[in-house]
Design an enzyme around this catalytic site. Structure first.
Site, PDB file in Angstrom:
ATOM      1  N   SER A 100       0.755  -1.280   0.092  1.00 12.98           N
ATOM      2  CA  SER A 100      -0.073  -0.037  -0.187  1.00 12.98           C
ATOM      3  C   SER A 100       1.017   1.242  -0.074  1.00 12.98           C
ATOM      4  CB  SER A 100      -0.929   0.059   1.226  1.00 12.98           C
ATOM      5  OG  SER A 100      -1.717   0.736   1.252  1.00 12.98           O
ATOM      6  N   ASP A 239      -2.708   6.337  -3.592  1.00 19.78           N
ATOM      7  CA  ASP A 239      -1.487   5.802  -3.079  1.00 19.78           C
ATOM      8  C   ASP A 239      -1.016   4.579  -4.082  1.00 19.78           C
ATOM      9  OD1 ASP A 239      -3.587   3.814  -2.618  1.00 19.78           O
ATOM     10  OD2 ASP A 239      -2.650   3.339  -0.400  1.00 19.78           O
ATOM     11  N   ASP A 241      -1.177   1.272  -4.029  1.00 20.58           N
ATOM     12  CA  ASP A 241      -1.967   0.242  -4.368  1.00 20.58           C
ATOM     13  C   ASP A 241      -3.404   0.545  -5.036  1.00 20.58           C
ATOM     14  OD1 ASP A 241      -3.062   0.522  -1.771  1.00 20.58           O
ATOM     15  OD2 ASP A 241      -3.863  -1.295  -1.668  1.00 20.58           O
ATOM     16  N   ASP A 243      -5.961   2.039  -3.420  1.00 18.90           N
ATOM     17  CA  ASP A 243      -7.319   2.231  -2.490  1.00 18.90           C
ATOM     18  C   ASP A 243      -7.469   3.356  -1.748  1.00 18.90           C
ATOM     19  OD1 ASP A 243      -5.120   1.636  -0.304  1.00 18.90           O
ATOM     20  OD2 ASP A 243      -6.196  -0.140   0.244  1.00 18.90           O
TER      21      ASP A 243
END
Length: 447
Positions: A100, A239, A241, A243
Protein backbone atom coordinates in the site's frame (compact mmCIF):
# COMPACT_ATOMS: atom_id res chain seq x y z
CA UNK A 1 -0.19 -21.19 16.45
CA UNK A 2 1.71 -18.29 14.88
CA UNK A 3 -0.29 -15.21 13.87
CA UNK A 4 0.48 -14.11 10.33
CA UNK A 5 -2.36 -11.75 9.42
CA UNK A 6 -2.49 -8.16 10.65
CA UNK A 7 -5.16 -5.54 10.04
CA UNK A 8 -4.53 -5.65 6.28
CA UNK A 9 -3.16 -9.05 5.38
CA UNK A 10 0.48 -9.98 5.88
CA UNK A 11 3.05 -7.22 5.57
CA UNK A 12 6.71 -6.61 6.33
CA UNK A 13 10.18 -5.87 5.03
CA UNK A 14 11.05 -8.09 2.07
CA UNK A 15 13.47 -10.86 2.95
CA UNK A 16 12.81 -10.61 6.66
CA UNK A 17 10.29 -12.15 9.07
CA UNK A 18 7.09 -13.12 7.28
CA UNK A 19 7.82 -11.50 3.93
CA UNK A 20 10.07 -14.15 2.32
CA UNK A 21 9.73 -16.24 -0.85
CA UNK A 22 9.45 -19.40 1.25
CA UNK A 23 6.54 -17.98 3.25
CA UNK A 24 4.85 -16.79 0.03
CA UNK A 25 5.20 -20.28 -1.46
CA UNK A 26 3.63 -21.92 1.57
CA UNK A 27 0.98 -19.19 1.85
CA UNK A 28 -0.09 -19.88 -1.74
CA UNK A 29 -0.41 -23.57 -0.92
CA UNK A 30 -2.30 -22.91 2.34
CA UNK A 31 -4.64 -20.40 0.72
CA UNK A 32 -5.30 -22.82 -2.12
CA UNK A 33 -6.23 -25.53 0.36
CA UNK A 34 -8.67 -23.23 2.18
CA UNK A 35 -10.08 -20.88 -0.45
CA UNK A 36 -10.37 -22.98 -3.58
CA UNK A 37 -11.83 -26.28 -2.48
CA UNK A 38 -14.82 -26.04 -4.84
CA UNK A 39 -15.96 -24.41 -8.06
CA UNK A 40 -13.39 -23.34 -10.66
CA UNK A 41 -10.35 -23.80 -8.40
CA UNK A 42 -9.13 -20.42 -9.68
CA UNK A 43 -7.42 -17.52 -7.88
CA UNK A 44 -6.49 -14.11 -9.32
CA UNK A 45 -3.17 -12.44 -8.45
CA UNK A 46 -2.52 -8.72 -8.86
CA UNK A 47 0.38 -6.62 -7.61
CA UNK A 48 1.66 -3.08 -7.36
CA UNK A 49 4.91 -1.88 -8.94
CA UNK A 50 7.49 -2.90 -6.29
CA UNK A 51 10.47 -4.82 -7.59
CA UNK A 52 9.77 -7.62 -5.09
CA UNK A 53 6.37 -8.23 -6.66
CA UNK A 54 7.87 -10.48 -9.34
CA UNK A 55 9.44 -12.77 -6.73
CA UNK A 56 6.37 -12.99 -4.52
CA UNK A 57 4.03 -13.50 -7.49
CA UNK A 58 6.08 -16.46 -8.70
CA UNK A 59 6.21 -18.01 -5.23
CA UNK A 60 2.47 -17.64 -4.67
CA UNK A 61 1.76 -19.09 -8.12
CA UNK A 62 3.92 -22.15 -7.35
CA UNK A 63 2.22 -22.68 -4.00
CA UNK A 64 -1.24 -22.41 -5.50
CA UNK A 65 -0.33 -24.80 -8.31
CA UNK A 66 0.92 -27.38 -5.81
CA UNK A 67 -2.50 -27.24 -4.16
CA UNK A 68 -4.22 -27.87 -7.50
CA UNK A 69 -5.36 -24.26 -7.97
CA UNK A 70 -5.23 -22.32 -11.25
CA UNK A 71 -4.05 -18.69 -11.26
CA UNK A 72 -4.94 -15.76 -13.46
CA UNK A 73 -2.10 -13.23 -13.34
CA UNK A 74 -3.27 -9.62 -13.69
CA UNK A 75 0.12 -7.88 -13.49
CA UNK A 76 0.23 -4.38 -11.92
CA UNK A 77 -3.33 -3.75 -10.79
CA UNK A 78 -4.93 -1.63 -8.05
CA UNK A 79 -6.23 -3.43 -4.97
CA UNK A 80 -9.88 -2.51 -5.70
CA UNK A 81 -9.44 -3.78 -9.27
CA UNK A 82 -8.46 -7.20 -7.94
CA UNK A 83 -11.56 -7.18 -5.72
CA UNK A 84 -13.77 -6.30 -8.69
CA UNK A 85 -12.16 -8.75 -11.11
CA UNK A 86 -12.27 -11.59 -8.58
CA UNK A 87 -16.04 -11.21 -8.53
CA UNK A 88 -16.50 -10.76 -12.28
CA UNK A 89 -14.20 -13.68 -13.18
CA UNK A 90 -16.10 -15.79 -10.62
CA UNK A 91 -12.82 -16.83 -9.04
CA UNK A 92 -12.67 -18.38 -5.57
CA UNK A 93 -10.33 -15.67 -4.32
CA UNK A 94 -8.14 -12.73 -5.29
CA UNK A 95 -4.66 -12.02 -3.97
CA UNK A 96 -2.99 -8.60 -3.94
CA UNK A 97 0.78 -8.28 -3.55
CA UNK A 98 1.25 -4.79 -2.13
CA UNK A 99 2.35 -2.85 0.92
CA UNK A 100 0.00 0.00 0.00
CA UNK A 101 1.50 3.31 1.18
CA UNK A 102 4.78 1.81 2.51
CA UNK A 103 8.21 2.27 0.84
CA UNK A 104 9.40 -0.08 -1.90
CA UNK A 105 11.44 -2.30 0.42
CA UNK A 106 8.26 -3.45 2.19
CA UNK A 107 5.64 -5.67 0.64
CA UNK A 108 2.49 -7.48 1.66
CA UNK A 109 -0.06 -10.09 0.66
CA UNK A 110 -3.79 -9.68 1.19
CA UNK A 111 -6.82 -11.64 0.09
CA UNK A 112 -10.32 -11.11 -1.23
CA UNK A 113 -13.05 -13.72 -1.21
CA UNK A 114 -15.24 -14.68 -4.15
CA UNK A 115 -17.64 -11.83 -3.25
CA UNK A 116 -14.91 -9.20 -3.67
CA UNK A 117 -14.73 -8.51 0.07
CA UNK A 118 -11.75 -8.90 2.35
CA UNK A 119 -11.50 -12.22 4.15
CA UNK A 120 -13.15 -12.56 7.53
CA UNK A 121 -11.20 -13.61 10.61
CA UNK A 122 -12.39 -17.24 10.42
CA UNK A 123 -10.89 -17.77 6.95
CA UNK A 124 -7.65 -16.06 7.96
CA UNK A 125 -7.43 -18.42 10.94
CA UNK A 126 -8.05 -21.41 8.69
CA UNK A 127 -5.17 -20.35 6.42
CA UNK A 128 -2.92 -19.86 9.44
CA UNK A 129 -3.76 -23.39 10.59
CA UNK A 130 -2.70 -24.77 7.20
CA UNK A 131 0.54 -22.79 7.41
CA UNK A 132 1.47 -24.81 10.50
CA UNK A 133 1.36 -28.03 8.46
CA UNK A 134 3.94 -29.56 6.14
CA UNK A 135 3.46 -28.49 2.52
CA UNK A 136 2.39 -31.23 0.11
CA UNK A 137 1.71 -31.48 -3.60
CA UNK A 138 -1.24 -32.82 -5.54
CA UNK A 139 -0.75 -35.38 -8.29
CA UNK A 140 0.80 -34.00 -11.49
CA UNK A 141 -2.44 -34.66 -13.37
CA UNK A 142 -4.29 -32.05 -11.29
CA UNK A 143 -1.60 -29.37 -10.74
CA UNK A 144 -2.82 -25.81 -11.22
CA UNK A 145 -2.07 -23.86 -14.39
CA UNK A 146 -1.33 -20.13 -14.79
CA UNK A 147 -2.40 -17.66 -17.49
CA UNK A 148 -1.92 -13.92 -17.88
CA UNK A 149 -4.96 -11.70 -18.37
CA UNK A 150 -3.98 -9.09 -20.95
CA UNK A 151 -7.13 -6.96 -20.85
CA UNK A 152 -7.43 -6.54 -17.07
CA UNK A 153 -6.54 -2.82 -17.14
CA UNK A 154 -9.08 -2.10 -19.86
CA UNK A 155 -11.82 -3.95 -17.99
CA UNK A 156 -11.13 -1.93 -14.84
CA UNK A 157 -10.98 1.41 -16.68
CA UNK A 158 -14.46 0.76 -18.06
CA UNK A 159 -15.66 -0.26 -14.60
CA UNK A 160 -14.43 3.02 -13.08
CA UNK A 161 -16.06 5.05 -15.85
CA UNK A 162 -19.35 3.21 -15.32
CA UNK A 163 -19.86 5.13 -12.04
CA UNK A 164 -20.18 8.40 -14.00
CA UNK A 165 -23.39 9.13 -15.98
CA UNK A 166 -23.10 8.77 -19.74
CA UNK A 167 -24.90 12.09 -20.26
CA UNK A 168 -22.37 14.04 -18.18
CA UNK A 169 -18.81 15.12 -18.93
CA UNK A 170 -15.73 16.49 -17.18
CA UNK A 171 -15.01 18.71 -20.17
CA UNK A 172 -13.61 22.06 -19.06
CA UNK A 173 -11.94 20.68 -15.93
CA UNK A 174 -8.16 20.54 -15.60
CA UNK A 175 -7.07 17.84 -13.14
CA UNK A 176 -3.65 16.85 -11.84
CA UNK A 177 -3.57 13.09 -11.15
CA UNK A 178 -0.73 11.68 -9.00
CA UNK A 179 -0.45 7.88 -9.18
CA UNK A 180 2.48 7.53 -6.73
CA UNK A 181 4.41 5.48 -9.36
CA UNK A 182 2.10 2.70 -8.19
CA UNK A 183 -0.54 0.32 -9.43
CA UNK A 184 -2.83 2.96 -10.97
CA UNK A 185 -0.15 4.53 -13.20
CA UNK A 186 -1.66 3.04 -16.39
CA UNK A 187 -5.30 3.38 -15.30
CA UNK A 188 -6.22 6.54 -13.37
CA UNK A 189 -5.10 9.11 -16.00
CA UNK A 190 -7.06 7.24 -18.68
CA UNK A 191 -10.24 7.16 -16.57
CA UNK A 192 -10.38 10.91 -16.02
CA UNK A 193 -9.21 11.72 -19.55
CA UNK A 194 -11.87 9.49 -21.11
CA UNK A 195 -14.51 11.17 -18.95
CA UNK A 196 -13.58 14.45 -20.63
CA UNK A 197 -11.07 16.17 -18.33
CA UNK A 198 -7.72 17.66 -19.27
CA UNK A 199 -5.29 15.51 -17.24
CA UNK A 200 -1.80 16.35 -16.06
CA UNK A 201 -0.42 12.99 -14.95
CA UNK A 202 2.44 12.68 -12.45
CA UNK A 203 3.82 9.67 -10.58
CA UNK A 204 3.33 7.48 -13.66
CA UNK A 205 6.88 6.24 -14.26
CA UNK A 206 7.37 3.27 -11.90
CA UNK A 207 10.81 1.68 -11.78
CA UNK A 208 10.28 -0.79 -8.94
CA UNK A 209 11.82 1.50 -6.34
CA UNK A 210 10.04 4.87 -6.51
CA UNK A 211 6.55 3.82 -5.37
CA UNK A 212 5.17 6.34 -2.82
CA UNK A 213 8.52 8.18 -2.89
CA UNK A 214 7.66 11.83 -2.16
CA UNK A 215 4.47 11.49 -4.17
CA UNK A 216 0.95 10.09 -4.01
CA UNK A 217 -1.69 10.27 -1.30
CA UNK A 218 0.83 10.02 1.54
CA UNK A 219 3.06 12.87 0.36
CA UNK A 220 0.98 15.79 -0.84
CA UNK A 221 3.53 18.58 -1.35
CA UNK A 222 4.23 17.64 -4.96
CA UNK A 223 0.63 17.59 -6.15
CA UNK A 224 -0.20 20.78 -4.23
CA UNK A 225 2.58 22.59 -6.09
CA UNK A 226 1.57 21.07 -9.44
CA UNK A 227 -2.07 22.15 -9.04
CA UNK A 228 -0.96 25.74 -8.49
CA UNK A 229 1.72 25.58 -11.21
CA UNK A 230 -0.75 24.38 -13.85
CA UNK A 231 -3.64 26.48 -12.47
CA UNK A 232 -5.68 23.29 -12.33
CA UNK A 233 -9.19 23.03 -10.94
CA UNK A 234 -8.17 20.26 -8.55
CA UNK A 235 -5.76 17.43 -7.89
CA UNK A 236 -6.33 13.74 -7.20
CA UNK A 237 -3.60 11.80 -5.37
CA UNK A 238 -3.78 8.02 -5.08
CA UNK A 239 -1.52 5.76 -3.02
CA UNK A 240 0.67 2.91 -4.26
CA UNK A 241 -2.04 0.25 -4.45
CA UNK A 242 -4.92 2.51 -5.43
CA UNK A 243 -7.27 2.12 -2.47
CA UNK A 244 -6.63 5.56 -0.94
CA UNK A 245 -7.37 9.02 -2.26
CA UNK A 246 -6.52 12.53 -1.14
CA UNK A 247 -7.47 15.63 -3.10
CA UNK A 248 -6.31 19.22 -3.59
CA UNK A 249 -8.52 22.22 -4.32
CA UNK A 250 -7.67 24.98 -6.81
CA UNK A 251 -5.94 27.01 -4.09
CA UNK A 252 -3.57 24.12 -3.32
CA UNK A 253 -5.26 23.08 -0.07
CA UNK A 254 -5.35 19.39 0.84
CA UNK A 255 -8.79 17.73 1.05
CA UNK A 256 -8.45 14.65 3.26
CA UNK A 257 -10.48 11.48 3.65
CA UNK A 258 -12.81 12.94 6.28
CA UNK A 259 -13.64 15.86 3.99
CA UNK A 260 -14.20 13.52 1.04
CA UNK A 261 -16.56 11.46 3.22
CA UNK A 262 -18.49 14.62 4.06
CA UNK A 263 -18.75 15.61 0.38
CA UNK A 264 -20.10 12.20 -0.64
CA UNK A 265 -22.53 11.95 2.28
CA UNK A 266 -23.77 15.51 1.81
CA UNK A 267 -24.32 14.98 -1.91
CA UNK A 268 -26.14 11.68 -1.34
CA UNK A 269 -28.30 13.46 1.25
CA UNK A 270 -29.14 16.29 -1.17
CA UNK A 271 -29.94 13.78 -3.93
CA UNK A 272 -32.19 11.80 -1.56
CA UNK A 273 -29.96 8.75 -1.97
CA UNK A 274 -28.31 8.45 1.45
CA UNK A 275 -29.07 5.21 3.26
CA UNK A 276 -28.66 5.62 7.01
CA UNK A 277 -25.57 7.34 8.38
CA UNK A 278 -21.82 7.46 7.88
CA UNK A 279 -19.06 5.33 9.44
CA UNK A 280 -15.69 6.86 10.27
CA UNK A 281 -13.00 5.64 12.63
CA UNK A 282 -11.64 6.64 16.02
CA UNK A 283 -9.15 8.81 14.06
CA UNK A 284 -11.86 10.73 12.20
CA UNK A 285 -11.93 14.47 12.87
CA UNK A 286 -14.63 15.74 15.20
CA UNK A 287 -15.40 18.35 12.54
CA UNK A 288 -16.80 15.55 10.35
CA UNK A 289 -19.15 14.40 13.07
CA UNK A 290 -20.33 17.97 13.77
CA UNK A 291 -20.91 18.78 10.08
CA UNK A 292 -22.85 15.57 9.46
CA UNK A 293 -24.96 16.05 12.59
CA UNK A 294 -25.96 19.52 11.36
CA UNK A 295 -27.53 17.76 8.37
CA UNK A 296 -29.21 15.26 10.65
CA UNK A 297 -26.89 12.47 9.48
CA UNK A 298 -25.88 9.90 12.09
CA UNK A 299 -22.17 9.18 12.56
CA UNK A 300 -20.50 6.09 14.05
CA UNK A 301 -16.84 5.21 14.66
CA UNK A 302 -15.08 1.89 14.07
CA UNK A 303 -11.56 0.72 14.80
CA UNK A 304 -8.91 1.95 12.37
CA UNK A 305 -8.80 -0.19 9.23
CA UNK A 306 -11.12 -0.25 6.24
CA UNK A 307 -12.11 -3.86 7.02
CA UNK A 308 -13.57 -2.63 10.34
CA UNK A 309 -15.33 0.25 8.57
CA UNK A 310 -16.85 -2.28 6.16
CA UNK A 311 -17.95 -4.54 9.02
CA UNK A 312 -19.72 -1.70 10.83
CA UNK A 313 -21.39 -0.51 7.62
CA UNK A 314 -22.71 -4.01 7.09
CA UNK A 315 -23.96 -4.26 10.67
CA UNK A 316 -25.85 -0.98 10.38
CA UNK A 317 -27.02 -1.39 6.81
CA UNK A 318 -25.33 1.88 5.76
CA UNK A 319 -23.39 2.47 2.55
CA UNK A 320 -20.82 5.28 3.06
CA UNK A 321 -17.77 5.10 5.32
CA UNK A 322 -14.03 5.55 5.41
CA UNK A 323 -10.91 6.84 7.07
CA UNK A 324 -9.23 10.24 7.21
CA UNK A 325 -6.23 8.62 5.50
CA UNK A 326 -8.33 8.36 2.33
CA UNK A 327 -9.82 4.85 2.38
CA UNK A 328 -13.34 5.59 1.13
CA UNK A 329 -16.06 2.95 0.90
CA UNK A 330 -19.30 3.51 -0.95
CA UNK A 331 -20.99 0.13 -0.99
CA UNK A 332 -23.27 1.04 -3.89
CA UNK A 333 -20.11 1.50 -5.96
CA UNK A 334 -17.83 -1.31 -4.79
CA UNK A 335 -16.92 -3.74 -2.04
CA UNK A 336 -13.69 -2.10 -0.86
CA UNK A 337 -11.89 1.24 -0.76
CA UNK A 338 -11.30 2.56 -4.28
CA UNK A 339 -9.33 5.77 -4.85
CA UNK A 340 -10.28 6.22 -8.50
CA UNK A 341 -14.00 5.56 -8.00
CA UNK A 342 -14.08 7.88 -4.97
CA UNK A 343 -12.53 10.59 -7.12
CA UNK A 344 -15.15 10.03 -9.82
CA UNK A 345 -17.92 10.36 -7.20
CA UNK A 346 -16.51 13.63 -5.82
CA UNK A 347 -16.40 15.04 -9.35
CA UNK A 348 -20.00 13.94 -9.79
CA UNK A 349 -20.92 15.84 -6.61
CA UNK A 350 -19.27 18.97 -8.05
CA UNK A 351 -21.39 18.63 -11.19
CA UNK A 352 -24.59 17.85 -9.26
CA UNK A 353 -24.22 21.00 -7.16
CA UNK A 354 -22.44 23.15 -9.76
CA UNK A 355 -19.72 23.97 -7.23
CA UNK A 356 -15.96 23.92 -7.10
CA UNK A 357 -14.23 21.53 -4.73
CA UNK A 358 -13.62 24.04 -1.93
CA UNK A 359 -17.22 25.28 -2.16
CA UNK A 360 -18.49 21.79 -1.30
CA UNK A 361 -16.74 22.19 2.07
CA UNK A 362 -18.15 25.61 2.97
CA UNK A 363 -20.09 24.17 5.95
CA UNK A 364 -17.28 21.90 7.15
CA UNK A 365 -14.96 23.15 9.89
CA UNK A 366 -12.02 20.89 10.66
CA UNK A 367 -10.87 20.66 14.26
CA UNK A 368 -7.06 20.90 14.48
CA UNK A 369 -5.32 17.54 14.96
CA UNK A 370 -1.74 16.65 15.76
CA UNK A 371 -0.39 13.19 15.00
CA UNK A 372 3.00 12.04 16.30
CA UNK A 373 4.42 8.64 15.30
CA UNK A 374 6.76 6.89 17.72
CA UNK A 375 8.92 4.02 16.44
CA UNK A 376 8.04 0.90 18.40
CA UNK A 377 9.96 -2.39 18.45
CA UNK A 378 6.96 -4.42 19.57
CA UNK A 379 8.86 -6.27 22.29
CA UNK A 380 6.97 -4.75 25.24
CA UNK A 381 3.35 -3.63 25.63
CA UNK A 382 4.29 0.00 26.21
CA UNK A 383 0.71 1.26 26.35
CA UNK A 384 0.09 -0.84 29.47
CA UNK A 385 3.07 0.54 31.38
CA UNK A 386 2.39 2.73 34.47
CA UNK A 387 4.36 5.74 33.18
CA UNK A 388 2.33 5.77 29.96
CA UNK A 389 -0.98 5.37 31.77
CA UNK A 390 -0.06 8.24 34.09
CA UNK A 391 0.80 10.74 31.36
CA UNK A 392 -2.27 9.66 29.36
CA UNK A 393 -4.53 10.28 32.37
CA UNK A 394 -3.02 13.73 32.91
CA UNK A 395 -3.36 14.76 29.26
CA UNK A 396 -6.93 13.43 29.00
CA UNK A 397 -7.93 15.45 32.06
CA UNK A 398 -6.51 18.61 30.47
CA UNK A 399 -8.22 17.95 27.14
CA UNK A 400 -11.62 17.36 28.73
CA UNK A 401 -11.55 20.95 29.92
CA UNK A 402 -11.23 22.28 26.36
CA UNK A 403 -13.40 19.75 24.50
CA UNK A 404 -10.49 17.84 22.98
CA UNK A 405 -9.45 14.21 22.96
CA UNK A 406 -6.39 11.93 22.98
CA UNK A 407 -6.04 8.68 21.06
CA UNK A 408 -3.19 6.16 21.30
CA UNK A 409 -2.95 3.15 19.04
CA UNK A 410 -0.45 0.75 17.55
CA UNK A 411 -0.28 0.79 13.77
CA UNK A 412 -1.45 -2.43 12.16
CA UNK A 413 0.87 -1.99 9.16
CA UNK A 414 4.04 -0.34 10.50
CA UNK A 415 6.18 -0.58 13.70
CA UNK A 416 4.70 2.61 15.12
CA UNK A 417 2.62 3.87 18.01
CA UNK A 418 0.44 6.77 16.90
CA UNK A 419 -0.29 9.61 19.32
CA UNK A 420 -3.20 11.79 18.18
CA UNK A 421 -4.38 14.91 20.00
CA UNK A 422 -7.42 16.82 18.77
CA UNK A 423 -8.50 20.19 20.10
CA UNK A 424 -9.20 23.78 19.12
CA UNK A 425 -5.63 25.05 19.73
CA UNK A 426 -3.05 23.49 17.39
CA UNK A 427 -0.05 24.71 19.39
CA UNK A 428 -1.52 23.24 22.57
CA UNK A 429 -2.28 19.98 20.74
CA UNK A 430 1.36 19.67 19.69
CA UNK A 431 2.61 20.28 23.23
CA UNK A 432 0.35 17.58 24.67
CA UNK A 433 1.11 15.07 21.90
CA UNK A 434 4.85 15.53 22.37
CA UNK A 435 4.50 15.12 26.13
CA UNK A 436 2.90 11.69 25.63
CA UNK A 437 5.24 10.73 22.79
CA UNK A 438 8.31 11.61 24.87
CA UNK A 439 7.33 9.11 27.57
CA UNK A 440 6.61 6.35 25.04
CA UNK A 441 9.81 7.07 23.12
CA UNK A 442 11.92 6.90 26.27
CA UNK A 443 10.40 3.59 27.36
CA UNK A 444 10.77 2.13 23.86
CA UNK A 445 14.46 3.05 23.71
CA UNK A 446 15.13 1.30 27.02
CA UNK A 447 12.87 -1.71 26.48
Amino acid sequence: MAQYFGTDGIRGRVGEGKMTPMLALKLGWAAGKVLARHGTHTVLIGKDTRVSGYMLESALEAGLSSAGVHTKLLGPMPTPAVAYLTHTFRAEAGIVISASHNPYYDNGIKFFGANGKKLDAALEKAIELELEKEISCVDSAVLGKAVRIDNAAGRYIEYCKSHFPLNKSLQGLKIVVDCAHGATYHIAPSVFHELGAEVIAIGVEPNGFNINDQCGATSMDLICSKVKEHQADLGIAIDGDGDRIMMVDAQGNVVDGDEILYILAQDAYLQGALQGGVVGTVMSNQGLEVALNKLGIEFARSQVGDKYVAELLEQKGWIIGGENSGHILHLEHGTTGDGIVAGVLVLMAMINQNKRLHELLADYEKMPQTLVNVIYNGQVELLDMPDVKQVVSQVEDELKQVGGRLLLRKSGTEPLIRVMVEGHDLKYNKQLAERVAKVIRSLSEHA
